[in-house]
Write an enzyme that holds these catalytic residues in place. Structure first.
Site, PDB file in Angstrom:
ATOM      1  N   ARG A  53       1.229   8.092  -2.790  1.00 32.36           N
ATOM      2  CA  ARG A  53       0.036   8.943  -2.850  1.00 32.36           C
ATOM      3  C   ARG A  53      -0.575   9.026  -4.247  1.00 32.36           C
ATOM      4  O   ARG A  53      -1.772   8.845  -4.412  1.00 32.36           O
ATOM      5  CB  ARG A  53       0.385  10.367  -2.395  1.00 32.36           C
ATOM      6  CG  ARG A  53       0.379  10.560  -0.904  1.00 32.36           C
ATOM      7  CD  ARG A  53       1.326  11.655  -0.527  1.00 32.36           C
ATOM      8  NE  ARG A  53       2.674  11.252  -0.910  1.00 32.36           N
ATOM      9  CZ  ARG A  53       3.417  10.431  -0.179  1.00 32.36           C
ATOM     10  NH1 ARG A  53       2.962   9.973   0.959  1.00 32.36           N
ATOM     11  NH2 ARG A  53       4.610  10.070  -0.576  1.00 32.36           N
ATOM     12  N   THR A  54       0.253   9.295  -5.238  1.00 34.19           N
ATOM     13  CA  THR A  54      -0.303   9.496  -6.577  1.00 34.19           C
ATOM     14  C   THR A  54      -0.961   8.214  -7.065  1.00 34.19           C
ATOM     15  O   THR A  54      -2.095   8.211  -7.536  1.00 34.19           O
ATOM     16  CB  THR A  54       0.810   9.948  -7.545  1.00 34.19           C
ATOM     17  OG1 THR A  54       1.416  11.119  -7.017  1.00 34.19           O
ATOM     18  CG2 THR A  54       0.264  10.244  -8.927  1.00 34.19           C
ATOM     19  N   LYS A  82      13.146  -5.839 -20.263  1.00 35.69           N
ATOM     20  CA  LYS A  82      13.731  -6.532 -21.426  1.00 35.69           C
ATOM     21  C   LYS A  82      14.187  -5.538 -22.478  1.00 35.69           C
ATOM     22  O   LYS A  82      14.582  -5.924 -23.570  1.00 35.69           O
ATOM     23  CB  LYS A  82      12.698  -7.484 -22.044  1.00 35.69           C
ATOM     24  CG  LYS A  82      12.226  -8.573 -21.102  1.00 35.69           C
ATOM     25  CD  LYS A  82      11.082  -9.364 -21.739  1.00 35.69           C
ATOM     26  CE  LYS A  82      10.454 -10.317 -20.731  1.00 35.69           C
ATOM     27  NZ  LYS A  82       9.149 -10.810 -21.188  1.00 35.69           N
ATOM     28  N   ARG A 103       3.982   7.703 -14.477  1.00 33.55           N
ATOM     29  CA  ARG A 103       5.112   8.382 -13.823  1.00 33.55           C
ATOM     30  C   ARG A 103       6.387   7.772 -14.386  1.00 33.55           C
ATOM     31  O   ARG A 103       6.502   6.540 -14.485  1.00 33.55           O
ATOM     32  CB  ARG A 103       5.080   8.193 -12.312  1.00 33.55           C
ATOM     33  CG  ARG A 103       6.375   8.689 -11.655  1.00 33.55           C
ATOM     34  CD  ARG A 103       6.297   8.731 -10.166  1.00 33.55           C
ATOM     35  NE  ARG A 103       5.350   9.746  -9.726  1.00 33.55           N
ATOM     36  CZ  ARG A 103       5.102  10.017  -8.444  1.00 33.55           C
ATOM     37  NH1 ARG A 103       5.730   9.358  -7.494  1.00 33.55           N
ATOM     38  NH2 ARG A 103       4.232  10.952  -8.127  1.00 33.55           N
ATOM     39  N   HIS A 131       4.228  17.902 -12.522  1.00 33.81           N
ATOM     40  CA  HIS A 131       3.334  17.004 -11.785  1.00 33.81           C
ATOM     41  C   HIS A 131       1.984  17.707 -11.671  1.00 33.81           C
ATOM     42  O   HIS A 131       1.572  18.138 -10.592  1.00 33.81           O
ATOM     43  CB  HIS A 131       3.933  16.716 -10.403  1.00 33.81           C
ATOM     44  CG  HIS A 131       3.321  15.544  -9.691  1.00 33.81           C
ATOM     45  ND1 HIS A 131       2.229  14.855 -10.170  1.00 33.81           N
ATOM     46  CD2 HIS A 131       3.651  14.939  -8.527  1.00 33.81           C
ATOM     47  CE1 HIS A 131       1.926  13.880  -9.317  1.00 33.81           C
ATOM     48  NE2 HIS A 131       2.774  13.906  -8.321  1.00 33.81           N
TER      49      HIS A 131
END
Lengths: 304, 154
Positions: A53-54, A82, A103, A131
């Site tokens: 969703r985000t 890496k 995120r 959030h």
């Protein structure tokens, strides 16, 4: 918008929130008017954890403003694999984009990233921290369905690890709301959130059973009890399965009760709730686009 | 004070004396200040000596180094009663108590294993000082108990 970055709901005043929600309502009423507003602008997507969703609603939002995305893609194909530090990654990627959405599994990661970039950075979830953009679309949904003042809201489920809960609880202290927190004792609000709510003068009412408070609620915000946030599977199993609702549970609720969920749900809201008048969670998810369009428009305003 | 005690806390020529440290905290104080003797400066430590005010107290004397107020204010977290004496030519030229700072940087380790400051990033830990504890500026974790256990290893 007076903020350069959107990191935590704690930074948002009532005026900030209303500015975003009002602008989202304007956009929702006439999205075509904004179709070229940020033509040529690129939004960098840095998702170090899965998201549907985000990530998709931010992509939709920038595209509906005339812009586009540059996506780091899955972590396993990136330079992070890496051993590159997050600080280096964001310093590189800010050169490719006009704003960033990130995120990351570590709490405080978005706060740290702002120390290394000049472009606007939006926190799309930092571990069990915050959030804030989810909170803005939650508040938009609450305002549309129940109003934000003189509101009685129950927030249920994983209050300890649920970042949407932490952000929402902070933001609601800007309004005249009665917040009820419903969870097993092991998943009650963390110390830091309690501290902030106390500082804001909010009263924390905690319950272990939904039944005792359900009839008085205007909004019930249900969250998933997240297995990945538990250090130990046994602890998860002990509480999983509790705090589920179905259509029968809601017979005791007010007819006007709005049931929300940040999604994804597993089995905490039974599918028979979807057909009731209470179900608002898909509308809530859809509101992610106009709200994120509003937020991006306000943050990118100075770059037009 | 007995002769025996005088021997243990002999005068220094130039430097800093930190007195009235709560008994048993001297090594934590040195850890916070990043003083480990590796630079060769003489350091005297007296631990658990009787004190009217504290019951028992520790004393530290660092020869050849004057600690600034900003340096020692962080000690207020674990040794709030500490007094700082700056010594020049065997005389006390400055005496002050520690003040509670607004924040402490690079001193404590965040106990939240998911905090970004515990990863290999180019940042120092940073804690806001509350009335009754400290709070991580990155992940918001609050520490109220046993701050000394969270001092970053040298």
């Amino acid at each position: 918008m007076r903020h350069e970055h959107i990191i935590s709901a704690k930074q948002l005043s009532r005026a900030d929130i209303e500015e975003v929600l009002d602008h989202a309502a304007e956009i929702a009423a006439d999205p075509a008017a904004y179709a070229d507003r940020h033509a040529g602008k690129l939004l960098g997507l840095l998702f170090f954890e899965p998201s549907t969703r985000t990530k998709m609603s931010f992509s939709a939002a920038i595209k509906r403003l005339g812009g586009d995305v540059v996506d780091m893609g899955p972590v396993e194909y990136s330079s992070v694999k890496k051993g590159e530090s997050l600080a280096d990654t964001v310093r590189v990627v800010e050169g490719y984009a006009d704003a960033l959405v990130m995120r990351h599994p570590s709490e405080g990661s978005a706060q740290m990233a702002t120390e290394f970039v000049d472009v606007p950075l939006l926190n799309g979830g930092d571990g069990a921290g915050q959030h804030p953009t989810q909170t803005l679309l939650d508040l938009y949904t609450i305002r549309e369905n129940a109003g934000l003042d003189d509101l009685s809201i129950g927030i249920m489920g994983d209050l300890k690890y649920g970042r949407t809960v932490h952000s929402l609880a902070h933001a609601l202290t800007n309004f005249d709301t009665h917040q009820h927190f419903i969870s097993p004792e092991s998943l009650q609000l963390p110390r830091s959130v309690r501290y902030d709510l106390h500082e804001e003068g909010a009263t924390i009412r905690e319950h272990t059973e939904l039944e005792e408070i359900l009839p008085s609620l205007d909004v019930l915000y249900v969250t998933r009890i997240q297995e990945e946030r538990f250090p130990d599977e046994n602890e998860y199993r002990e509480v999983a399965g509790e705090y589920q609702i179905d259509a029968a549970t809601l017979e005791a609720a007010s007819d006007d009760l709005t049931v929300m969920h940040p999604l994804p749900r597993v089995d905490e809201i039974a599918h028979d709730v979807d057909a009731t008048e209470h179900a608002t969670f898909f509308e809530q998810a859809h509101n992610g686009v106009p709200v994120r369009m509003a937020l991006l428009d306000l943050l990118l305003e100075g770059t037009r | 004070m007995s002769d025996d005690q005088k021997l243990r806390v002999s005068k220094i020529h130039n430097g800093t004396v930190i007195d009235h440290i709560a008994g048993g905290q001297a090594l934590n104080v040195l850890a916070i200040l990043g003083i480990d003797g590796a630079d060769g400066e003489p350091i005297s430590i007296v631990m658990n000596t009787p004190s009217d005010r504290l019951g028992t107290k520790d004393i530290i004397k660092v020869e050849g180094r004057e600690l600034s107020e900003a340096e020692v204010d962080v000690l207020s977290l674990i040794a709030p009663a500490a007094t700082i004496n700056i010594i020049r030519d065997y005389d006390v030229v400055e005496k002050h108590r520690v003040n509670r700072p607004e924040e402490v940087v690079g001193v404590l380790e965040c106990p939240n294993q998911h905090c970004i400051t515990t990863e290999n990033e180019p940042i120092d830990s940073q804690f806001e000082v509350l009335e009754d504890g400290v709070r991580c500026a990155y992940c918001d974790t609050i520490i109220r108990e046993d701050l000394a256990a969270h001092i970053l290893a040298g």
